[in-house]
Design a protein around this motif. Structure first.
Motif, short mmCIF file in Angstrom:
data_model
loop_
_atom_site.label_atom_id
_atom_site.label_comp_id
_atom_site.label_asym_id
_atom_site.label_seq_id
_atom_site.Cartn_x
_atom_site.Cartn_y
_atom_site.Cartn_z
N ALA A 108 56.67 44.03 38.75
CA ALA A 108 57.43 44.83 39.58
C ALA A 108 58.52 45.57 39.13
O ALA A 108 59.76 44.98 38.92
N ASN A 167 54.92 46.72 46.08
CA ASN A 167 54.72 45.54 46.89
C ASN A 167 55.63 46.13 48.23
O ASN A 167 56.22 46.57 48.71
N VAL A 199 60.38 39.95 43.81
CA VAL A 199 60.27 40.95 44.47
C VAL A 199 61.58 40.40 45.50
O VAL A 199 61.91 39.14 46.58
N ALA A 248 51.48 42.50 47.57
CA ALA A 248 51.33 43.99 47.49
C ALA A 248 50.18 44.42 48.05
O ALA A 248 49.45 43.27 47.80
#
Length: 467
Positions: A185, A243, A223, A259
């Motif tokens: 990510a 994301n 994230v 995502a």
């Protein structure tokens, strides 16, 4: 000389005697004897060959994917105008009074998908923006233009103009990713630019019950706020997701994130560029969610697949002879175990596309070609009203050329008498069809008032103001 040799020999013997006595009298060493018991059975717990390199983590090289990705992920700044809280009762009901407007700044991430400056990000990153700015990894900042947006999939397309070709990422095939596969990510959490985190694909076709029938990739790559709109890439550096969301009571990462699959994002971008909006194809069937009172009443439970409750007339499903009671098991080469498997794949298709639907009909497997139809109803963002395109008969009856009919009203608006009325305009902008309704309602501000104009069954115009 002999005396020295004698003394050394005595010392060696004395030391040996002392050490032996200590070992024998003071050390209490316990030994366990393993007996060879012929009555004890043995078995192999696994026949899976193991890697000589241990866990395999050292075999994965993240550096190539990171190098390909960081320069193609940008920092997006959204400047919007918000209004302070109402200071009196008149302002609360009518939007008048001394409330002051003020600039608000939001940040997120974006992914460059072409060398001429097209950037994909999340709709919630750029919504209500009066100004958009994009900062590249080399710290150069550009003003950005909004090209189009799809609130339903939470995907938006923006563009910057530069005097040079930009690094970009190619869309990968998100249908081919596997659970357990390594991913990275890349984004700008908490305004920390070019941040790379690693994890695996935790699940596919995850439904977050956000009222959008969306299908997400779940991953345990870290994230946080600011990562929205950033890239999820595989170890080859292919873009497999955008994301979008985390589920957290604190607002920060707690172990998993979500995502939008790249196949859905690519389809949305292609539609925006070609049509100006998203073309959504539907089978034309009504399904029954599992573990609901209605499913229990119908005696349906523990089904591996999607149960068809009814087939809509004049749709591809009706033409292909799909029937109530069929259980959808597969669409093209995608196995369907649950509703998000079906909606996730269909989100990559448009009206007119043909898909092969495999169903279980009374224990018999059938594969039927179905032409996807154009969607006639949808749920608009923010207010959650379900609206339907007008028929020629309705336009003739009310002597109107534009508008959509309200066919579903969420609980919080049930007392306003909205069901069945023709929605003509939102604010000062006319609504021509359901796609336009979705776009207009997607731009509603939480800080202002919402004014809708409707037509009742008697042809009389009505206006309602929602704060």
């Amino acid at each position: 000389m002999k005396r020295i040799a004698s003394t050394l020999l005595v010392a060696v013997f004395a030391g040996a005697i002392t050490l032996g006595a200590y070992k024998y009298f003071f050390e209490n060493t316990k030994y366990a004897v393993v007996s060879d018991d012929p009555g004890t059975s043995t078995f192999h717990t696994s026949l899976t060959p193991t890697s000589p390199n241990g866990s395999g983590l050292n075999d994965v090289d993240f550096t190539t994917a990171a190098e390909r990705t960081v320069n193609a992920v940008v920092h997006v700044k959204n400047v919007s105008i918000g209004r302070s809280q109402p200071s009196n009762i008149m302002e609360f009901f009518y939007g008048q009074g001394s409330g002051q407007e003020r600039a608000q700044v939001g940040t997120g991430s974006g992914v460059i998908i072409s060398q001429d400056g097209y950037i994909v990000t999340n709709n919630h990153v750029i919504e209500n923006a009066t100004q958009l700015q994009v900062t590249l990894n080399n710290n150069k900042t550009y003003d950005a233009e909004l090209i189009g947006t799809d609130p339903n999939s939470d995907i938006a397309l923006i563009k910057i103009d530069t005097d040079r070709d930009l690094p970009y990422l190619a869309f990968g095939d998100s249908d081919n990713i596997k659970i357990g596969e390594w991913v990275l990510a890349v984004g700008n959490p908490f305004n920390l630019t070019s941040t790379v985190t690693a994890g695996i694909i935790s699940a596919k076709a995850r439904d977050l019950h956000m009222g959008r029938n969306q299908s997400f990739i779940q991953t345990d790559a870290a994230v946080n706020p600011g990562n929205s709109g950033g890239a999820l890439v595989n170890t080859n550096g292919d873009l497999v997701g955008i994301n979008t969301a985390i589920t957290s009571q604190t607002g920060s990462y707690v172990g998993y994130s979500f995502a939008v699959p790249s196949n859905i994002a690519k389809k949305v971008v292609d539609d925006i560029l070609e049509y100006g909006n998203v073309q959504k194809g539907i089978l034309g069937v009504n399904t029954i969610p599992m573990n609901t009172p209605y499913a229990a009443k119908k005696g349906i439970k523990d089904i591996d697949g999607v149960y068809i409750d009814a087939v809509e007339e004049n749709t591809g499903a009706a033409d292909a002879d799909l029937r109530s009671g069929d259980i959808i098991k597969q669409v093209d080469n995608i196995a369907v175990h649950q509703f998000p498997d079906l909606t996730g794949y269909l989100s990559t298709k448009k009206p007119g596309d043909e898909v092969k639907v495999t169903v279980d009909r009374d224990g018999e497997k059938l594969t039927l070609p179905v032409m996807l139809s154009e969607i006639q109803t949808l749920v608009v963002p923010e207010m959650g009203l379900e609206v339907k395109n007008l028929t020629d008969k309705e336009r003739k009856k009310f002597k109107i050329k534009s508008g959509v009919r309200i066919v579903g009203v969420p609980e919080r608006y049930r007392g306003y008498g909205l069901d069945g009325k023709i929605l003509l305009a939102l604010g000062d902008e006319e609504i021509n069809d359901i796609q336009e309704a979705r776009a207009l309602f997607g731009r509603i501000s939480n800080y202002g008032k919402t004014v809708i104009t409707m037509l009742n069954e008697d042809g009389e115009r009505e206006r309602l103001i929602f704060q």
